[in-house]
Design a protein around this motif. Structure first.
Motif, short mmCIF file in Angstrom:
data_model
loop_
_atom_site.label_atom_id
_atom_site.label_comp_id
_atom_site.label_asym_id
_atom_site.label_seq_id
_atom_site.Cartn_x
_atom_site.Cartn_y
_atom_site.Cartn_z
N GLN A 89 0.74 -1.42 -0.38
CA GLN A 89 -0.02 0.02 0.12
C GLN A 89 0.77 1.44 -0.21
O GLN A 89 0.50 2.20 -0.62
N ALA A 90 1.82 1.33 0.66
CA ALA A 90 2.93 1.87 0.49
C ALA A 90 3.07 3.04 -0.76
O ALA A 90 3.35 3.78 -0.91
N ARG A 92 1.94 1.64 -3.55
CA ARG A 92 1.25 2.33 -4.28
C ARG A 92 0.73 4.17 -4.23
O ARG A 92 0.77 4.55 -4.84
N GLU A 93 0.47 4.21 -2.96
CA GLU A 93 0.51 5.66 -2.50
C GLU A 93 1.61 6.13 -3.20
O GLU A 93 1.19 8.13 -3.26
N ALA A 94 3.18 5.88 -3.13
CA ALA A 94 3.95 6.64 -3.54
C ALA A 94 4.18 6.84 -5.12
O ALA A 94 5.33 7.29 -5.59
#
Length: 237
Positions: A89-90, A92-94
């Protein structure tokens, strides 16, 4: 003709044969009406059934585990999945895919021979097929995350380095992972202590320390420009 049918002689030797009656062979059918035990009809199976239970392969069985062992292993697997889910998730958020994040980390954290990893090195680090890593690198190059340069010692070989943009992306992600790993380390230490994997706890602590070192180096890389192909050529002169 009287119509009488000739009398059939019984199987075997005649009664007056001086050699005596014929002995039954292995392939002869038993006389009709006689009782044949399964052991006589199938001697190999009977021998197998005569083996005492547990006498064969008794030492090859798995060690007996308690309910607490299974519960600890289940919590271990769950903790791993929670951390991996956080990491995905981290990334993809970046604006990266999880595989791109792993690629950047493998390039920046390379500790093998040479100043930078090759495609073959990355395939081993990421545990992916060679052609899959080639495609992953092509997409990362197109996104401006990594760049290739020719190995000065072997011009047939290409090595990979991070671009300034890739170094900044990795620094942000690694700092977030370092904080998550601190929480993860405490949880994993408790679980592994229940399992009795003391050596694994030490290995987990070492892994967290390595991750923290990579985070510090990656953060420092954002303050200085990443090496380019021209820098590599100059260094080789």
């Amino acid at each position: 003709m009287t119509g009488d049918r000739p009398r059939r002689e019984p199987r075997g030797r005649p009664r007056d044969d001086p050699r005596g009656p014929r002995r039954a062979g292995a392939g002869d059918e038993p006389p009709r009406g006689s009782a044949v035990t399964p052991a006589e009809r199938f001697p190999a199976d009977a021998a197998a059934h005569d083996t005492p239970a547990g006498a064969e392969g008794a030492s090859d069985g798995p060690a007996e585990l308690s309910t607490a062992d299974y519960q600890a292993l289940a919590r271990f697997r769950h903790a791993l999945r929670v951390f991996l889910r956080f990491s995905e998730q981290a990334a993809r958020e970046a604006g990266l895919t999880p595989n791109q994040h792993q690629l950047l980390l493998a390039v920046r954290g390379w500790a093998g021979p040479g100043e930078a990893p090759t495609i073959r090195d990355l395939a081993d680090q990421l545990q992916l097929e060679h052609h899959s890593v080639v495609e992953l690198v092509d997409r990362a190059v197109a996104a401006g995350l990594v760049h290739r340069h020719t190995d000065p010692d072997d011009r047939r070989r290409q090595r990979l380095m991070l671009t300034p943009h890739g170094a900044r992306q990795l620094a942000v992600l690694t700092a977030a992972h370092r904080e998550e790993l601190r929480r993860f380390r405490g949880e994993m230490a408790r679980i592994l202590d229940e399992i009795g994997a003391v050596d694994t706890v030490d290995a987990a602590d070492a892994a967290v320390a390595d991750e923290s070192t990579v985070a510090d180096e990656a953060a420092g890389a954002t303050d200085a420009p990443a090496r380019t192909d021209a820098d590599t050529v100059d260094a080789g002169r």
